[in-house]
Design a protein around this motif. Sequence first.
Motif, PDB file in Angstrom:
ATOM      1  N   GLN A 250       7.026  -5.658 -11.803  1.00  0.00           N
ATOM      2  CA  GLN A 250       5.849  -4.931 -10.570  1.00  0.00           C
ATOM      3  C   GLN A 250       6.784  -4.048  -9.592  1.00  0.00           C
ATOM      4  O   GLN A 250       6.132  -3.248  -9.353  1.00  0.00           O
ATOM      5  CB  GLN A 250       5.381  -5.880 -10.683  1.00  0.00           C
ATOM      6  N   CYS A 253       8.462  -0.886  -9.767  1.00  0.00           N
ATOM      7  CA  CYS A 253       7.283   0.343 -10.591  1.00  0.00           C
ATOM      8  C   CYS A 253       7.617   0.801  -9.021  1.00  0.00           C
ATOM      9  O   CYS A 253       6.766   1.595  -8.783  1.00  0.00           O
ATOM     10  CB  CYS A 253       5.838  -0.293 -11.522  1.00  0.00           C
ATOM     11  N   ARG A 254       6.597  -0.326  -8.338  1.00  0.00           N
ATOM     12  CA  ARG A 254       5.986  -0.604  -6.813  1.00  0.00           C
ATOM     13  C   ARG A 254       7.271   0.677  -6.733  1.00  0.00           C
ATOM     14  O   ARG A 254       6.789   2.139  -5.989  1.00  0.00           O
ATOM     15  CB  ARG A 254       6.064  -0.838  -6.084  1.00  0.00           C
ATOM     16  N   LYS A 258       5.987   5.002  -4.933  1.00  0.00           N
ATOM     17  CA  LYS A 258       6.754   5.253  -4.043  1.00  0.00           C
ATOM     18  C   LYS A 258       8.008   6.483  -3.893  1.00  0.00           C
ATOM     19  O   LYS A 258       7.358   7.151  -2.724  1.00  0.00           O
ATOM     20  CB  LYS A 258       7.314   4.370  -3.184  1.00  0.00           C
ATOM     21  N   ASP A 265      -1.580   2.534  -7.182  1.00  0.00           N
ATOM     22  CA  ASP A 265      -1.423   1.162  -7.291  1.00  0.00           C
ATOM     23  C   ASP A 265      -1.021   0.257  -9.065  1.00  0.00           C
ATOM     24  O   ASP A 265      -1.853   0.975  -9.568  1.00  0.00           O
ATOM     25  CB  ASP A 265      -3.202   0.130  -6.814  1.00  0.00           C
ATOM     26  N   CYS A 266      -0.173  -0.056  -8.538  1.00  0.00           N
ATOM     27  CA  CYS A 266       0.804  -0.500 -10.186  1.00  0.00           C
ATOM     28  C   CYS A 266       0.926  -2.187  -9.825  1.00  0.00           C
ATOM     29  O   CYS A 266       0.952  -2.450  -8.437  1.00  0.00           O
ATOM     30  CB  CYS A 266       2.011  -0.214 -10.525  1.00  0.00           C
TER      31      CYS A 266
END
Length: 277
Positions: A250, A253-254, A258, A265-266
């Motif tokens: 997670q 991914c974020r 960015k 929103d992941c």
Amino acid sequence: MLIKCWGSRGSTPISGKQYLKYGGDTTCIQVTAQSGETLIIDAGTGIRELGESLGNKANCYLILTHAHLDHVAGFNFFKPLFHSDSVVEIQNSCFSGVTVENILNTLMSPPLFPITPKDLKATVRYRTDLTGTFSIGSLTVETIALSHPNGGFGFRVTEADRRFVFLTDNEIGFDHGGGAGFDDYISFARNADLLFHDAEFTPDEYRLRRGWGHSTYIEALDLALRSGVKRLGLFHLNQNRTDRQMDQIQADCRSRIKAEGSTLDCFAVACNMTFTL
């Protein structure tokens, strides 16, 4: 619409202290329409607890992405089936030439199970019209072919101007025959408010599992970014993936989002997560 996850694990249910955050039940999603209808997507082991929450009197609709065991294993333990006040409407499509009715009846028969369909108290209707594009109350449901062994369906659920897209057990980078292409999935998910997509593997894992019917989380993220969805839920969590490892995926991914300058929103989908669209 209100969406609740009752199970996001892939392949087999699991248990243990390292899996508490995201849960160990397999696929089951509840969608509640503003008009009051209950739509259930898949009957993995998560449907057992969903059935407990619905109680003895339930009117609901069940549709399946496909018929692999982890997506139907909880059907026999769905509480409303055993009560005369319940009505369960089931999508009767075919998977590998076999109807859903035959598949579920086989699951509920000796020597696999001691209780047979004739023992059920609920009114159970198998409906061939719950395919393609159809309506359930205020919900409109559209389907797309998945890229997965033995086939399957992805779903887009729309209510007013809100859209939820569910694409699990979908191998984006491999042609299983009968599935859609990458551009088709982009179009299907375009501008959705919420997308759940198969994110079973890391890139390293995928090298040894190409053709198994699942995507990497990088591919799921790429699809979400290209389709302009607002929120991406990483789904079909690997049966060996611990909470800490899922947190790391997670976070990766974020970080990538960015770097892309995106507002996507992941998050990883956990059991009991709810979403209001």
